[in-house]
Design an enzyme around this catalytic site. Sequence first.
Site, mmCIF file in Angstrom:
data_model
loop_
_atom_site.group_PDB
_atom_site.id
_atom_site.type_symbol
_atom_site.label_atom_id
_atom_site.label_comp_id
_atom_site.label_asym_id
_atom_site.label_seq_id
_atom_site.Cartn_x
_atom_site.Cartn_y
_atom_site.Cartn_z
ATOM 1 N N CYS A 59 9.863 41.630 14.919
ATOM 2 C CA CYS A 59 10.561 40.583 15.668
ATOM 3 C C CYS A 59 12.144 40.853 15.834
ATOM 4 O O CYS A 59 12.765 40.138 16.617
ATOM 5 C CB CYS A 59 10.475 39.283 14.981
ATOM 6 S SG CYS A 59 10.697 39.035 13.252
ATOM 7 N N ASN A 60 12.564 41.533 14.746
ATOM 8 C CA ASN A 60 13.973 41.781 14.875
ATOM 9 C C ASN A 60 14.637 43.087 15.188
ATOM 10 O O ASN A 60 15.871 43.187 15.234
ATOM 11 C CB ASN A 60 14.646 41.233 13.339
ATOM 12 C CG ASN A 60 14.724 39.833 12.933
ATOM 13 O OD1 ASN A 60 14.928 39.067 13.861
ATOM 14 N ND2 ASN A 60 13.998 39.704 11.927
ATOM 15 N N ARG A 61 13.693 43.981 15.549
ATOM 16 C CA ARG A 61 14.302 45.444 15.906
ATOM 17 C C ARG A 61 13.171 46.157 16.736
ATOM 18 O O ARG A 61 12.007 45.811 16.490
ATOM 19 C CB ARG A 61 14.627 45.961 14.736
ATOM 20 C CG ARG A 61 13.428 46.374 13.542
ATOM 21 C CD ARG A 61 13.944 47.265 12.544
ATOM 22 N NE ARG A 61 14.855 46.220 11.704
ATOM 23 C CZ ARG A 61 16.135 46.446 11.410
ATOM 24 N NH1 ARG A 61 16.750 47.741 12.120
ATOM 25 N NH2 ARG A 61 16.816 45.464 10.775
ATOM 26 N N SER A 121 18.082 44.518 7.413
ATOM 27 C CA SER A 121 17.081 43.120 7.691
ATOM 28 C C SER A 121 18.152 41.794 7.969
ATOM 29 O O SER A 121 19.077 41.826 7.667
ATOM 30 C CB SER A 121 16.020 42.690 7.150
ATOM 31 O OG SER A 121 15.221 43.987 6.875
ATOM 32 N N THR A 127 10.731 41.979 1.968
ATOM 33 C CA THR A 127 9.877 43.088 1.673
ATOM 34 C C THR A 127 8.846 43.614 2.756
ATOM 35 O O THR A 127 8.320 44.482 2.798
ATOM 36 C CB THR A 127 8.922 42.899 0.392
ATOM 37 O OG1 THR A 127 8.488 41.668 0.504
ATOM 38 C CG2 THR A 127 10.118 42.775 -1.026
ATOM 39 N N GLN A 132 5.795 47.117 7.377
ATOM 40 C CA GLN A 132 5.851 47.306 8.736
ATOM 41 C C GLN A 132 6.062 48.762 8.939
ATOM 42 O O GLN A 132 5.485 49.437 10.111
ATOM 43 C CB GLN A 132 7.150 46.472 9.343
ATOM 44 C CG GLN A 132 6.212 45.068 9.399
ATOM 45 C CD GLN A 132 7.626 43.957 9.855
ATOM 46 O OE1 GLN A 132 8.690 44.205 9.506
ATOM 47 N NE2 GLN A 132 7.098 42.924 10.253
#
Length: 449
Positions: A59-61, A121, A127, A132
């Site tokens: 979702c962030n990268r 992150s 964690t 992922q």
Amino acid sequence: MELETHLSKYFTLAFTHKSMSLEMREKLAINSSATLKEFLQTIKTHCPNIKECMVLSTCNRFEIYASLKHNTHANEQKNALLKILAQNKKMSMSDLEKCVLMNTDESAVHHVFSVCSSLDSLVVGETQITGQMKNAYRFAFEEKFCSKDLTRLLHFAFKCAAKVRNLTGISKQGVSISSVAVKEALNIFEKERIKDKKALVIGLGEMAQLVIKHLLNKQFEVLILGRNAAKFEDFIKELEEPKKVSFQNIENLNAYINAYALLFCATSSPHFIVQNRMLKETSFRRFWFDLAVPRNIEKPVFNNIFLYSVDDLEPMVRENVGNRQESRTRAYEIVGLATMEFYQWIQSLEVEPLIKDLRELARISAQKELQKALKKRYVPKEYEGNIEKILHNAFNTFLHHPTIALKKNAQKEESDVLVGAIKNLFNLDKSTTCHAQNLNLYKCEYYEE
């Protein structure tokens, strides 16, 4: 400084929450195995100078990790990959170029280790990212898009992440996107004086499960909407209070969407699950948390629905992790050392098989001459064992200093010149004493669990 050409050339392209908006990250996101395989195959087809490749999409990268063939220019591969992304995701090259971060060699290794250790992150210390990355690596490995180079890199990254967790307190406070979302929901309930602690959760993936556990810890009753009842039955076996959780098929969404003040949505769907056509006016205010990328909730038309996205939670995350600076500094020290150790290890891998080959060559040569001597009866047969020991000790003594020198020089960038010269002198260029048979040495922790 670029390392000499006998070492793998590592390369990363990264688009993250730091450089790219949620709207753009949604376009890049890959949420199915079929789409991921197709994308990796496109890279393999159109980028012949990329030896190995894997993709990390969260979702962030959105990040691409690769090893390049020797004498390959990183900027050329960057442009080729951006062109593929622009065509594949229907985005402009200029938009992608503004947001991309490229790293090569030591910088690329340091970046991968930092990401895996959760230092890059949105929630530093969470964690989930390590799991992922393991999933992303496993997929690329099993689909044969990566092999020795990325296996070595990821193996070391997982070891580095474990060391960061064990030697710092960076993960002890348990802050995550899911925990921050639930904490904010709890604050809202207190401000709004909502006494009925009930929540609706759409999805049953990793993020949704974390949300559910945090909600249960705060004494909420939770209704889960999903597609897989069997997965729900497996999940509730992990819970201390399974009676506070119930399940309905997501096909019944219309029956529940207007009944709850609190909603969390976290699925892998590429489309809106909650749509305005489903909504009805209510007398109470509603607070919705869309934790998915791409987003799962269409922007509501009603003024009494307050929608939070992943990026909306960033200020709350910063507030929660503000006291982790000391742990973060220590963690970066560990990552820096791990990067150095990784290259020392990689360089030693070039030397160890050469040392084995030299010893084997000496053994074979000695044995060959001994057998000649026995055949011609220069020495009695009964002396064979003792002579073998003498010869073994002799070539060990002879190779002792070269072995020490090779190991010492393995950590220097000019070691490839030395290794190449020795291989040429002793005709060892075609030796295969190491790499294929020892691939298991480089496999990541995922396969050791």
